[in-house]
Design a protein around this motif. Structure first.
Motif, PDB file in Angstrom:
ATOM      1  N   SER A  38      39.119 112.407  69.549  1.00 47.99           N
ATOM      2  CA  SER A  38      37.937 113.175  69.156  1.00 47.99           C
ATOM      3  C   SER A  38      38.176 114.030  67.911  1.00 47.99           C
ATOM      4  O   SER A  38      37.248 114.659  67.413  1.00 47.99           O
ATOM      5  CB  SER A  38      37.504 114.084  70.312  1.00 47.99           C
ATOM      6  N   HIS A  71      36.832 106.951  66.004  1.00 43.14           N
ATOM      7  CA  HIS A  71      36.312 107.809  67.077  1.00 43.14           C
ATOM      8  C   HIS A  71      34.975 107.261  67.566  1.00 43.14           C
ATOM      9  O   HIS A  71      33.958 107.423  66.892  1.00 43.14           O
ATOM     10  CB  HIS A  71      36.141 109.234  66.563  1.00 43.14           C
ATOM     11  N   GLY A 109      30.921 108.836  75.522  1.00 45.22           N
ATOM     12  CA  GLY A 109      31.826 109.174  76.616  1.00 45.22           C
ATOM     13  C   GLY A 109      31.074 109.825  77.749  1.00 45.22           C
ATOM     14  O   GLY A 109      29.833 109.852  77.760  1.00 45.22           O
ATOM     15  N   THR A 110      31.824 110.330  78.697  1.00 45.00           N
ATOM     16  CA  THR A 110      31.242 111.035  79.846  1.00 45.00           C
ATOM     17  C   THR A 110      32.200 112.166  80.214  1.00 45.00           C
ATOM     18  O   THR A 110      33.247 112.328  79.590  1.00 45.00           O
ATOM     19  CB  THR A 110      31.100 110.125  81.091  1.00 45.00           C
ATOM     20  N   HIS A 162      30.864 121.949  73.661  1.00 46.54           N
ATOM     21  CA  HIS A 162      31.698 121.927  74.869  1.00 46.54           C
ATOM     22  C   HIS A 162      32.278 123.316  75.156  1.00 46.54           C
ATOM     23  O   HIS A 162      32.343 123.740  76.307  1.00 46.54           O
ATOM     24  CB  HIS A 162      32.822 120.888  74.746  1.00 46.54           C
ATOM     25  N   ARG A 197      27.949 119.992  83.938  1.00 50.56           N
ATOM     26  CA  ARG A 197      28.413 118.613  83.733  1.00 50.56           C
ATOM     27  C   ARG A 197      29.426 118.582  82.585  1.00 50.56           C
ATOM     28  O   ARG A 197      30.537 118.077  82.728  1.00 50.56           O
ATOM     29  CB  ARG A 197      27.236 117.661  83.426  1.00 50.56           C
ATOM     30  N   ILE A 198      29.057 119.186  81.473  1.00 49.98           N
ATOM     31  CA  ILE A 198      29.957 119.197  80.308  1.00 49.98           C
ATOM     32  C   ILE A 198      31.247 119.946  80.654  1.00 49.98           C
ATOM     33  O   ILE A 198      32.346 119.523  80.293  1.00 49.98           O
ATOM     34  CB  ILE A 198      29.271 119.898  79.110  1.00 49.98           C
ATOM     35  N   MET A 253      42.362 116.772  77.793  1.00 50.37           N
ATOM     36  CA  MET A 253      41.713 116.245  76.588  1.00 50.37           C
ATOM     37  C   MET A 253      41.108 117.369  75.750  1.00 50.37           C
ATOM     38  O   MET A 253      41.313 117.443  74.534  1.00 50.37           O
ATOM     39  CB  MET A 253      40.619 115.257  76.991  1.00 50.37           C
TER      40      MET A 253
HETATM   41  O1  LIG Z   1      29.749 113.542  78.062  1.00 55.97           O
HETATM   42  C1  LIG Z   1      29.306 113.997  77.002  1.00 55.97           C
HETATM   43  O2  LIG Z   1      28.213 114.580  76.927  1.00 55.97           O
HETATM   44  C2  LIG Z   1      30.097 113.853  75.761  1.00 55.97           C
HETATM   45  O3  LIG Z   1      29.892 114.593  74.838  1.00 55.97           O
HETATM   46  C3  LIG Z   1      31.108 112.760  75.714  1.00 55.97           C
HETATM   47  C4  LIG Z   1      32.021 112.801  74.544  1.00 55.97           C
HETATM   48  C5  LIG Z   1      33.147 113.581  74.593  1.00 55.97           C
HETATM   49  C6  LIG Z   1      34.026 113.584  73.540  1.00 55.97           C
HETATM   50  C7  LIG Z   1      33.792 112.823  72.432  1.00 55.97           C
HETATM   51  O4  LIG Z   1      34.659 112.844  71.421  1.00 55.97           O
HETATM   52  C8  LIG Z   1      32.668 112.031  72.356  1.00 55.97           C
HETATM   53  C9  LIG Z   1      31.786 112.015  73.425  1.00 55.97           C
END
Ligand SMILES: O=C(O)C(=O)Cc1ccc(O)cc1
Ligand SMILES: NC(=O)C1=CN([C@@H]2O[C@H](COP(=O)(O)OP(=O)(O)OC[C@H]3O[C@@H](n4cnc5c(N)ncnc54)[C@H](O)[C@@H]3O)[C@@H](O)[C@H]2O)C=CC1
Length: 302
Positions: free
Chosen positions: A97, A120, A124-125, A191, A225-226, A233
């Protein structure tokens, strides 16, 4: 498309790539390496690869594409380990990332004749590990490639671009530093805000945890969730994109103080103007097909 693809790190992203490569027939052989014996065992049970390796060095032997799918802070260790076993002409990429730090960690160790093109997938989740991946994770999402200099082989960039397109992604190239600034505002600081607000709620003595859970309106639920994302990570993301994150956080803090002042002094027009502007941004994102109200609703239910 490739003979042997080596995937180092078979977590959410590595296992999603392995599943998509298999489903779309993009390689004759998928070699998987992970330092976790448990994750290798799960990868075997799930049938994610053709060969499994405890060491990344064994996995890359004879590979024409190597994808490092490990936390950003583990990239130097991986580069050092694989350097001697890479096949001449191989493409080495990653999915981290953060990009500037990955270039600084990996490039010095990779021998001449290797095409190093960090990447990159912006997809994702909040889940991690080999069970969390799925083959269409990258469908319709962006993948950013950050060739570290202008003299990276154009054919290698074209091959890696074709690979990500075959996984369903749109591909764009930019410099590692620009990537890190863009992602600081679009992903890293959001985040951090989620981690912070959930922590603040948890620390608020006058409000019990069960009240927080019971009365979570949509906004707070989305933050939780986030804030459930992988701690290793995200620790690495913030430690390795320090400058851009601090720059964006400075701007964010100034804007937050301005909002606080509008609320204190009852400046409703200023609040209304900002909320109107931000609503238009959201509607623009939906218009670009990046997010749909239905997808959002699905997430909330989860
Ligand atoms: O789950 C989510 O909302 C994300 O934002 C996922 C995500 C996490 C990290 C990244 O580098 C790219 C995408
Ligand atoms: N989780 C997400 O939504 C996204 C993550 N990324 C990036 O992808 C990378 C991987 O993230 P995830 O797949 O989510 O993590 P994950 O935690 O699901 O998987 C990481 C895997 O790497 C293994 N690993 C760790 N150190 C290793 C080492 N030194 N050698 C070999 N294996 C090692 C772990 O055992 C684990 O199986 C990170 O750099 C992250 O920034 C990129 C886009 C989205």
């Amino acid at each position: 498309m490739f003979g042997r693809v080596a995937i180092i790190g078979i977590g959410l992203i590595g296992s999603s790539i392995a599943r998509a490569v298999r489903a779309r027939g993009l390689a004759r052989h998928i070699a998987i390496a992970d330092r976790s014996a448990d994750h290798l065992e799960r990868a075997e049970a799930l049938g994610l690869g053709d060969s499994l390796h405890a060491g990344a060095d064994a996995a890359v032997v004879g590979a024409d594409l190597v994808v490092a799918c490990v936390p950003v802070g583990a990239c130097e260790e991986v580069a050092k380990l694989i350097a001697r076993d890479l096949a001449p002409g191989a493409i080495v990429t990653d999915v981290g990332s953060v990009k500037g730090s990955v270039v600084r960690q990996m490039r010095p160790h990779l021998p001449a004749g290797i095409h190093f093109i960090p990447g990159h997938p912006v997809a994702g989740t909040e889940f991690s590990g080999p069970d969390a991946g799925f083959a269409d994770l990258f469908d319709g999402r962006w993948c950013i490639l950050t060739p570290p200099s202008d003299d990276v082989d154009a054919d290698a960039i074209a091959r890696l671009t074709a690979f990500w397109r075959a996984l369903g992604s749109n591909v764009e190239c930019m410099t590692p530093d620009h990537h890190d600034l863009v992602l600081a505002i679009t992903s890293h600081v959001p985040h951090l805000i989620a981690y912070n607000i959930v922590g603040t709620a948890d620390d608020l003595e006058a409000v019990t945890q069960s009240e927080v859970m019971k009365f979570s309106a949509g906004g707070f639920r989305d933050f939780t969730r986030i804030a459930a994302s992988d701690p290793t990570m995200w620790r690495d993301v913030f430690l390795h994109n320090r400058e851009a994150v601090i720059e964006v956080l400075g701007r964010f803090t100034e804007d937050l103080i301005a909002l606080q002042r509008h609320i204190r002094w009852g400046e409703g027009d200023d609040l209304f103007e900002l909320f109107t502007r931000t609503r238009a941004i959201r509607r623009g994102i939906i218009g670009m097909g990046q997010e749909t109200p239905a997808a959002d609703f699905g997430r909330r239910k989860g």
